[in-house]
Design a protein around this motif. Structure first.
Motif, PDB file in Angstrom:
ATOM      1  N   GLN A 159      24.871  26.862   4.213  1.00 46.33           N
ATOM      2  CA  GLN A 159      25.193  25.673   3.420  1.00 46.33           C
ATOM      3  C   GLN A 159      26.225  24.809   4.138  1.00 46.33           C
ATOM      4  OE1 GLN A 159      26.302  27.021  -0.562  1.00 46.33           O
ATOM      5  NE2 GLN A 159      24.628  28.503  -0.498  1.00 46.33           N
ATOM      6  N   ARG A 160      27.272  25.436   4.661  1.00 51.97           N
ATOM      7  CA  ARG A 160      28.306  24.670   5.372  1.00 51.97           C
ATOM      8  C   ARG A 160      27.727  24.014   6.626  1.00 51.97           C
ATOM      9  NH1 ARG A 160      31.646  29.106   3.837  1.00 51.97           N
ATOM     10  NH2 ARG A 160      31.198  30.131   5.830  1.00 51.97           N
ATOM     11  N   LEU A 161      26.889  24.752   7.351  1.00 52.57           N
ATOM     12  CA  LEU A 161      26.292  24.194   8.565  1.00 52.57           C
ATOM     13  C   LEU A 161      25.529  22.910   8.237  1.00 52.57           C
ATOM     14  CD1 LEU A 161      24.362  26.190  11.272  1.00 52.57           C
ATOM     15  CD2 LEU A 161      23.473  24.039  10.413  1.00 52.57           C
ATOM     16  N   GLN A 162      24.680  22.973   7.210  1.00 55.96           N
ATOM     17  CA  GLN A 162      23.877  21.800   6.867  1.00 55.96           C
ATOM     18  C   GLN A 162      24.741  20.653   6.359  1.00 55.96           C
ATOM     19  OE1 GLN A 162      19.681  23.249   5.263  1.00 55.96           O
ATOM     20  NE2 GLN A 162      21.294  24.623   4.575  1.00 55.96           N
ATOM     21  N   GLU A 163      25.734  20.965   5.553  1.00 56.25           N
ATOM     22  CA  GLU A 163      26.604  19.918   5.041  1.00 56.25           C
ATOM     23  C   GLU A 163      27.384  19.256   6.170  1.00 56.25           C
ATOM     24  OE1 GLU A 163      28.706  22.186   2.148  1.00 56.25           O
ATOM     25  OE2 GLU A 163      26.971  22.283   0.791  1.00 56.25           O
ATOM     26  N   ASN A 164      27.819  20.039   7.144  1.00 55.36           N
ATOM     27  CA  ASN A 164      28.551  19.477   8.284  1.00 55.36           C
ATOM     28  C   ASN A 164      27.668  18.577   9.142  1.00 55.36           C
ATOM     29  OD1 ASN A 164      30.899  20.786   7.549  1.00 55.36           O
ATOM     30  ND2 ASN A 164      30.586  22.542   8.905  1.00 55.36           N
ATOM     31  N   LEU A 165      26.352  18.817   9.122  1.00 52.76           N
ATOM     32  CA  LEU A 165      25.420  18.000   9.894  1.00 52.76           C
ATOM     33  C   LEU A 165      24.903  16.790   9.116  1.00 52.76           C
ATOM     34  CD1 LEU A 165      23.316  20.739  11.733  1.00 52.76           C
ATOM     35  CD2 LEU A 165      25.006  19.189  12.746  1.00 52.76           C
ATOM     36  N   GLY A 166      25.350  16.626   7.884  1.00 50.04           N
ATOM     37  CA  GLY A 166      24.937  15.474   7.107  1.00 50.04           C
ATOM     38  C   GLY A 166      23.739  15.688   6.218  1.00 50.04           C
ATOM     39  N   TYR A 167      23.327  16.940   6.047  1.00 56.64           N
ATOM     40  CA  TYR A 167      22.260  17.216   5.094  1.00 56.64           C
ATOM     41  C   TYR A 167      22.776  16.997   3.673  1.00 56.64           C
ATOM     42  CZ  TYR A 167      19.057  19.363   8.459  1.00 56.64           C
ATOM     43  OH  TYR A 167      18.189  19.592   9.487  1.00 56.64           O
ATOM     44  N   ARG A 168      21.867  16.581   2.800  1.00 61.68           N
ATOM     45  CA  ARG A 168      22.213  16.361   1.393  1.00 61.68           C
ATOM     46  C   ARG A 168      21.604  17.469   0.550  1.00 61.68           C
ATOM     47  NH1 ARG A 168      19.749  13.059  -2.895  1.00 61.68           N
ATOM     48  NH2 ARG A 168      18.152  12.390  -1.399  1.00 61.68           N
ATOM     49  N   ARG A 169      22.424  18.095  -0.274  1.00 66.28           N
ATOM     50  CA  ARG A 169      21.891  19.091  -1.200  1.00 66.28           C
ATOM     51  C   ARG A 169      21.309  18.371  -2.400  1.00 66.28           C
ATOM     52  NH1 ARG A 169      25.778  23.654  -3.508  1.00 66.28           N
ATOM     53  NH2 ARG A 169      25.800  22.458  -5.448  1.00 66.28           N
ATOM     54  N   ASP A 171      18.079  11.106   7.804  1.00 68.68           N
ATOM     55  CA  ASP A 171      17.983  10.357   9.057  1.00 68.68           C
ATOM     56  C   ASP A 171      18.405  11.230  10.229  1.00 68.68           C
ATOM     57  OD1 ASP A 171      17.729   8.501  11.035  1.00 68.68           O
ATOM     58  OD2 ASP A 171      19.318   7.166  10.332  1.00 68.68           O
ATOM     59  N   PRO A 172      17.509  12.117  10.691  1.00 64.42           N
ATOM     60  CA  PRO A 172      17.859  13.014  11.800  1.00 64.42           C
ATOM     61  C   PRO A 172      18.228  12.295  13.095  1.00 64.42           C
ATOM     62  CG  PRO A 172      15.962  13.869  10.625  1.00 64.42           C
ATOM     63  CD  PRO A 172      16.208  12.480  10.105  1.00 64.42           C
ATOM     64  N   SER A 173      17.890  11.009  13.219  1.00 64.64           N
ATOM     65  CA  SER A 173      18.258  10.283  14.437  1.00 64.64           C
ATOM     66  C   SER A 173      19.775  10.150  14.581  1.00 64.64           C
ATOM     67  CB  SER A 173      17.619   8.896  14.450  1.00 64.64           C
ATOM     68  OG  SER A 173      18.162   8.071  13.423  1.00 64.64           O
ATOM     69  N   THR A 174      20.502  10.360  13.511  1.00 64.96           N
ATOM     70  CA  THR A 174      21.968  10.265  13.553  1.00 64.96           C
ATOM     71  C   THR A 174      22.635  11.590  13.919  1.00 64.96           C
ATOM     72  OG1 THR A 174      22.221  10.794  11.193  1.00 64.96           O
ATOM     73  CG2 THR A 174      21.880   8.481  11.776  1.00 64.96           C
ATOM     74  N   LEU A 175      21.863  12.637  14.069  1.00 64.57           N
ATOM     75  CA  LEU A 175      22.450  13.941  14.376  1.00 64.57           C
ATOM     76  C   LEU A 175      23.049  13.946  15.786  1.00 64.57           C
ATOM     77  CD1 LEU A 175      19.690  16.236  12.876  1.00 64.57           C
ATOM     78  CD2 LEU A 175      22.074  16.135  12.120  1.00 64.57           C
ATOM     79  N   PRO A 176      24.085  14.744  16.006  1.00 65.56           N
ATOM     80  CA  PRO A 176      24.696  14.808  17.344  1.00 65.56           C
ATOM     81  C   PRO A 176      23.782  15.512  18.333  1.00 65.56           C
ATOM     82  CG  PRO A 176      25.650  16.481  15.918  1.00 65.56           C
ATOM     83  CD  PRO A 176      24.769  15.624  15.032  1.00 65.56           C
ATOM     84  N   GLU A 177      24.098  15.389  19.594  1.00 69.20           N
ATOM     85  CA  GLU A 177      23.352  16.106  20.618  1.00 69.20           C
ATOM     86  C   GLU A 177      23.578  17.610  20.456  1.00 69.20           C
ATOM     87  OE1 GLU A 177      21.230  15.160  22.990  1.00 69.20           O
ATOM     88  OE2 GLU A 177      21.321  13.127  22.159  1.00 69.20           O
ATOM     89  N   PRO A 178      22.512  18.408  20.547  1.00 72.92           N
ATOM     90  CA  PRO A 178      22.695  19.864  20.442  1.00 72.92           C
ATOM     91  C   PRO A 178      23.432  20.400  21.667  1.00 72.92           C
ATOM     92  CG  PRO A 178      20.436  19.339  21.046  1.00 72.92           C
ATOM     93  CD  PRO A 178      21.098  18.030  20.743  1.00 72.92           C
ATOM     94  N   GLN A 179      24.312  21.341  21.439  1.00 75.11           N
ATOM     95  CA  GLN A 179      25.080  21.953  22.516  1.00 75.11           C
ATOM     96  C   GLN A 179      24.598  23.379  22.729  1.00 75.11           C
ATOM     97  OE1 GLN A 179      27.389  20.136  24.270  1.00 75.11           O
ATOM     98  NE2 GLN A 179      26.723  18.429  22.963  1.00 75.11           N
ATOM     99  N   LEU A 180      23.958  23.620  23.871  1.00 75.16           N
ATOM    100  CA  LEU A 180      23.447  24.947  24.195  1.00 75.16           C
ATOM    101  C   LEU A 180      24.191  25.527  25.386  1.00 75.16           C
ATOM    102  CD1 LEU A 180      19.571  24.524  23.877  1.00 75.16           C
ATOM    103  CD2 LEU A 180      21.054  25.907  22.429  1.00 75.16           C
ATOM    104  N   ASP A 181      24.511  26.808  25.305  1.00 75.83           N
ATOM    105  CA  ASP A 181      25.112  27.478  26.446  1.00 75.83           C
ATOM    106  C   ASP A 181      24.115  27.497  27.607  1.00 75.83           C
ATOM    107  OD1 ASP A 181      27.299  27.928  24.917  1.00 75.83           O
ATOM    108  OD2 ASP A 181      26.930  30.068  24.600  1.00 75.83           O
TER     109      ASP A 181
END
Length: 282
Positions: free
Chosen positions: A253-263, A135-145
């Motif tokens: 792997q950590r990045l995806q897991e922190n964003l709620g991706y499922r392995r 459910d990518p709609s639950t992802l946080p807003e991207p933070q760009l410099d």
């Protein structure tokens, strides 16, 4: 073996694969692309129709025998015997060429092993974890410099993309990356001078492909931002957001897991047939 060309049949196949997610992801993504304009010029072969038990997705047309990038197939089966019968069907595969088959089921490897043993050809297997965000709609807003902006990739960037890709280094890999740029969605970030600092490509199987951040820009969350943007865009187009990550790539792997991706359970295996031939790519 039968090649599906009828739009109604392809829609039926898409629905059947959807009901078998996530195991069917690599083929499902290809069928989604086929049914939405077919930008990658793909086709799907089934063992039988309408009572099919296995599917193989591949690009149409002929390719050089040592071009394992264009000879890239994804597989899914409901019945492993049907899958074996499909691969052994006359005209399904050129066993004297270098080609990949990949998928999320153990039989993708074991069937290739059995046939390769009988035919006296070599295999090379690369294993990945596959991550899916449901459910990518639950992802946080991207933070760009503020000093970075989304940019555009062109054929002039292919050499850089190829030189930073673990599977690059030859004419076929450069052609493959160039085709990804022309045919499928991608994202990239540029600095104020217009230089590329991070990018993420996708492929004909609707999977995340080559992603990279230049070493001097790492630690700024650039790949995190691109991952979020790519997931939201894929979700908006009705595509799944998934990708394959090397077993040793703990950072991704950590990045995806922190964003709620499922392995996903098990491994995705890319099975290269005739690897010595593949290494003769120009």
């Amino acid at each position: 073996m039968q090649i599906l060309t009828c739009p109604a049949h392809l829609q039926r196949l898409e629905a059947a694969l959807r009901s078998s997610l996530p195991r069917a992801l690599p083929v499902y993504g290809a069928v989604l692309n086929i049914n939405r304009g077919n930008p990658g010029d793909f086709e799907v072969a089934v063992d039988a129709w309408p009572n099919f038990g296995a599917v193989l997705a591949r690009q149409r047309g002929e390719a050089p025998l040592n071009d394992s990038y264009r000879n890239l197939c994804s597989a899914f089966y409901w019945d492993v015997g049907a899958y074996r019968a499909l691969l052994e069907s006359p005209g399904c595969l050129r066993w004297d060429s270098a080609f990949h088959i990949f998928g999320l089921q153990d039989g993708v490897l074991t069937v290739s092993q059995d046939i390769a043993l009988a035919k006296g050809i070599d295999l090379e297997v690369t294993e990945y974890y596959t991550y899916l965000h449901t459910d990518p709609s639950t992802l946080p807003e991207p933070q760009l410099d503020p000093d970075l902006q989304l940019g555009t990739l062109s054929p002039a960037h292919v050499e850089l993309l190829d030189s930073t890709w673990a599977y690059g280094g030859n004419a076929w890999s450069r052609r493959y990356l160039g085709e990804l740029l022309r045919r499928f969605p991608y994202l990239c970030l540029q600095d104020p001078a217009g230089d590329l600092v991070s990018w993420m490509l996708s492929d004909g199987f609707a999977s995340g492909a080559h992603g990279y951040t230049v070493p001097s820009q790492r630690g700024r969350g650039l790949m995190r931002a691109l991952t979020i943007i790519a997931a939201r865009r894929a979700h908006g187009r009705g595509f799944p957001m998934y990708g394959h990550t090397a077993l040793g790539n703990r950072g991704m792997q950590r990045l995806q897991e922190n964003l709620g991706y499922r392995r996903l359970p098990g491994l995705c295996r890319f099975v290269l047939h005739n690897p010595a031939l593949a290494r003769t790519a120009p």
